[in-house]
Write a protein that holds these residues in place. Structure first.
Motif, PDB file in Angstrom:
ATOM      1  N   ILE A   1       0.850  -1.186   0.000  1.00  0.00           N
ATOM      2  CA  ILE A   1       0.000   0.000   0.000  1.00  0.00           C
ATOM      3  C   ILE A   1       0.890   1.242   0.000  1.00  0.00           C
ATOM      4  N   ALA A   2       0.475   2.224  -0.759  1.00  0.00           N
ATOM      5  CA  ALA A   2       1.244   3.466  -0.844  1.00  0.00           C
ATOM      6  C   ALA A   2       0.302   4.624  -1.132  1.00  0.00           C
ATOM      7  N   LYS A   3       0.705   5.785  -0.704  1.00  0.00           N
ATOM      8  CA  LYS A   3      -0.012   6.997  -1.083  1.00  0.00           C
ATOM      9  C   LYS A   3       0.245   7.240  -2.561  1.00  0.00           C
ATOM     10  N   SER A   4      -0.781   7.626  -3.263  1.00  0.00           N
ATOM     11  CA  SER A   4      -0.639   7.783  -4.710  1.00  0.00           C
ATOM     12  C   SER A   4       0.342   8.882  -5.097  1.00  0.00           C
ATOM     13  N   ASN A   5       0.609   9.842  -4.210  1.00  0.00           N
ATOM     14  CA  ASN A   5       1.570  10.899  -4.559  1.00  0.00           C
ATOM     15  C   ASN A   5       3.027  10.430  -4.469  1.00  0.00           C
ATOM     16  N   GLN A   6       3.256   9.196  -4.017  1.00  0.00           N
ATOM     17  CA  GLN A   6       4.601   8.628  -3.974  1.00  0.00           C
ATOM     18  C   GLN A   6       5.051   8.145  -5.354  1.00  0.00           C
ATOM     19  N   PHE A   7       4.084   7.911  -6.258  1.00  0.00           N
ATOM     20  CA  PHE A   7       4.372   7.350  -7.566  1.00  0.00           C
ATOM     21  C   PHE A   7       3.683   8.177  -8.647  1.00  0.00           C
ATOM     22  N   HIS A   8       4.294   8.174  -9.811  1.00  0.00           N
ATOM     23  CA  HIS A   8       3.763   8.949 -10.930  1.00  0.00           C
ATOM     24  C   HIS A   8       2.376   8.453 -11.342  1.00  0.00           C
ATOM     25  N   ASN A   9       2.182   7.132 -11.309  1.00  0.00           N
ATOM     26  CA  ASN A   9       0.899   6.536 -11.669  1.00  0.00           C
ATOM     27  C   ASN A   9       0.852   5.109 -11.130  1.00  0.00           C
ATOM     28  N   LEU A  10      -0.234   4.419 -11.428  1.00  0.00           N
ATOM     29  CA  LEU A  10      -0.416   3.055 -10.936  1.00  0.00           C
ATOM     30  C   LEU A  10       0.626   2.107 -11.520  1.00  0.00           C
ATOM     31  N   GLU A  11       1.014   2.322 -12.750  1.00  0.00           N
ATOM     32  CA  GLU A  11       2.033   1.475 -13.376  1.00  0.00           C
ATOM     33  C   GLU A  11       3.374   1.604 -12.657  1.00  0.00           C
ATOM     34  N   ALA A  12       3.738   2.811 -12.245  1.00  0.00           N
ATOM     35  CA  ALA A  12       4.983   3.017 -11.506  1.00  0.00           C
ATOM     36  C   ALA A  12       4.923   2.309 -10.144  1.00  0.00           C
ATOM     37  N   PHE A  13       3.776   2.347  -9.491  1.00  0.00           N
ATOM     38  CA  PHE A  13       3.582   1.629  -8.231  1.00  0.00           C
ATOM     39  C   PHE A  13       3.735   0.122  -8.453  1.00  0.00           C
ATOM     40  N   TYR A  14       3.096  -0.387  -9.501  1.00  0.00           N
ATOM     41  CA  TYR A  14       3.202  -1.807  -9.838  1.00  0.00           C
ATOM     42  C   TYR A  14       4.660  -2.208 -10.042  1.00  0.00           C
ATOM     43  N   SER A  15       5.398  -1.419 -10.789  1.00  0.00           N
ATOM     44  CA  SER A  15       6.810  -1.717 -11.047  1.00  0.00           C
ATOM     45  C   SER A  15       7.619  -1.727  -9.755  1.00  0.00           C
ATOM     46  N   ALA A  16       7.339  -0.786  -8.867  1.00  0.00           N
ATOM     47  CA  ALA A  16       8.052  -0.728  -7.582  1.00  0.00           C
ATOM     48  C   ALA A  16       7.755  -1.960  -6.730  1.00  0.00           C
ATOM     49  N   THR A  17       6.519  -2.439  -6.751  1.00  0.00           N
ATOM     50  CA  THR A  17       6.191  -3.638  -5.977  1.00  0.00           C
ATOM     51  C   THR A  17       6.855  -4.867  -6.582  1.00  0.00           C
ATOM     52  N   ALA A  18       6.955  -4.923  -7.907  1.00  0.00           N
ATOM     53  CA  ALA A  18       7.595  -6.062  -8.570  1.00  0.00           C
ATOM     54  C   ALA A  18       9.071  -6.145  -8.214  1.00  0.00           C
ATOM     55  N   GLU A  19       9.701  -5.027  -7.980  1.00  0.00           N
ATOM     56  CA  GLU A  19      11.123  -4.998  -7.627  1.00  0.00           C
ATOM     57  C   GLU A  19      11.400  -5.511  -6.218  1.00  0.00           C
ATOM     58  N   THR A  20      10.374  -5.667  -5.394  1.00  0.00           N
ATOM     59  CA  THR A  20      10.568  -6.101  -4.017  1.00  0.00           C
ATOM     60  C   THR A  20      10.729  -7.603  -3.875  1.00  0.00           C
ATOM     61  N   ASP A  21      10.425  -8.373  -4.890  1.00  0.00           N
ATOM     62  CA  ASP A  21      10.478  -9.838  -4.871  1.00  0.00           C
ATOM     63  C   ASP A  21       9.405 -10.475  -3.988  1.00  0.00           C
ATOM     64  N   HIS A  22       8.454  -9.704  -3.522  1.00  0.00           N
ATOM     65  CA  HIS A  22       7.354 -10.264  -2.737  1.00  0.00           C
ATOM     66  C   HIS A  22       6.178 -10.642  -3.620  1.00  0.00           C
ATOM     67  N   PHE A  23       6.191 -10.188  -4.857  1.00  0.00           N
ATOM     68  CA  PHE A  23       5.111 -10.446  -5.802  1.00  0.00           C
ATOM     69  C   PHE A  23       5.699 -11.114  -7.035  1.00  0.00           C
ATOM     70  N   VAL A  24       4.847 -11.849  -7.749  1.00  0.00           N
ATOM     71  CA  VAL A  24       5.261 -12.396  -9.033  1.00  0.00           C
ATOM     72  C   VAL A  24       5.426 -11.219  -9.975  1.00  0.00           C
TER      73      VAL A  24
END
Length: 117
Positions: free
Chosen positions: A24-47
């Motif tokens: 979960i993140a505040k939307s102002n932390q990321f440019h858009n939903l795609e940027a949030f998705y990419s950041a979560t993918a980099e954590t190795d907690h998600f496929v």
């Protein structure tokens, strides 16, 4: 961004072998939903994978598993998404696992739940 990892011991019935990861993140932390998705993918907690092509999404209230998602988010985050929040499926929903992105005013959520029961 905050990430919660919950194994089957966190659920009421540990024999169900549930596993849940919530980012979960505040939307102002990321440019858009795609940027949030990419950041979560980099954590190795998600496929990881490409951003879902169906970016239009549906209203949370119309998502087939909205009641179970809402229940888990209320239990572990203290609140669930609003009925009109946008949901984008990351993987096709099945009875034993869901992975979705939720966008609501001011918040991005990535939710990945599965069970082997």
């Amino acid at each position: 961004m905050k990430i919660m990892i919950l194994d089957h011991y966190e659920f009421e019935c540990i024999s169900s072998e549930q596993y849940l990861v919530i980012a979960i993140a505040k939307s102002n932390q990321f440019h858009n939903l795609e940027a949030f998705y990419s950041a979560t993918a980099e954590t190795d907690h998600f496929v990881s994978g490409q951003f879902p092509f169906q970016t239009e999404g549906i209203a949370f209230q119309d998502y087939e598993y909205s009641s179970s998602v809402s229940y888990n988010l209320e239990q572990f985050l203290g609140r669930g998404p609003g009925a009109q929040s946008r949901v984008i499926e990351v993987i096709d929903s099945e009875w034993n696992g869901q992975e979705i992105l939720i966008e609501e005013k001011g918040t991005f959520i990535r939710y990945a739940w599965e069970t082997s029961a």
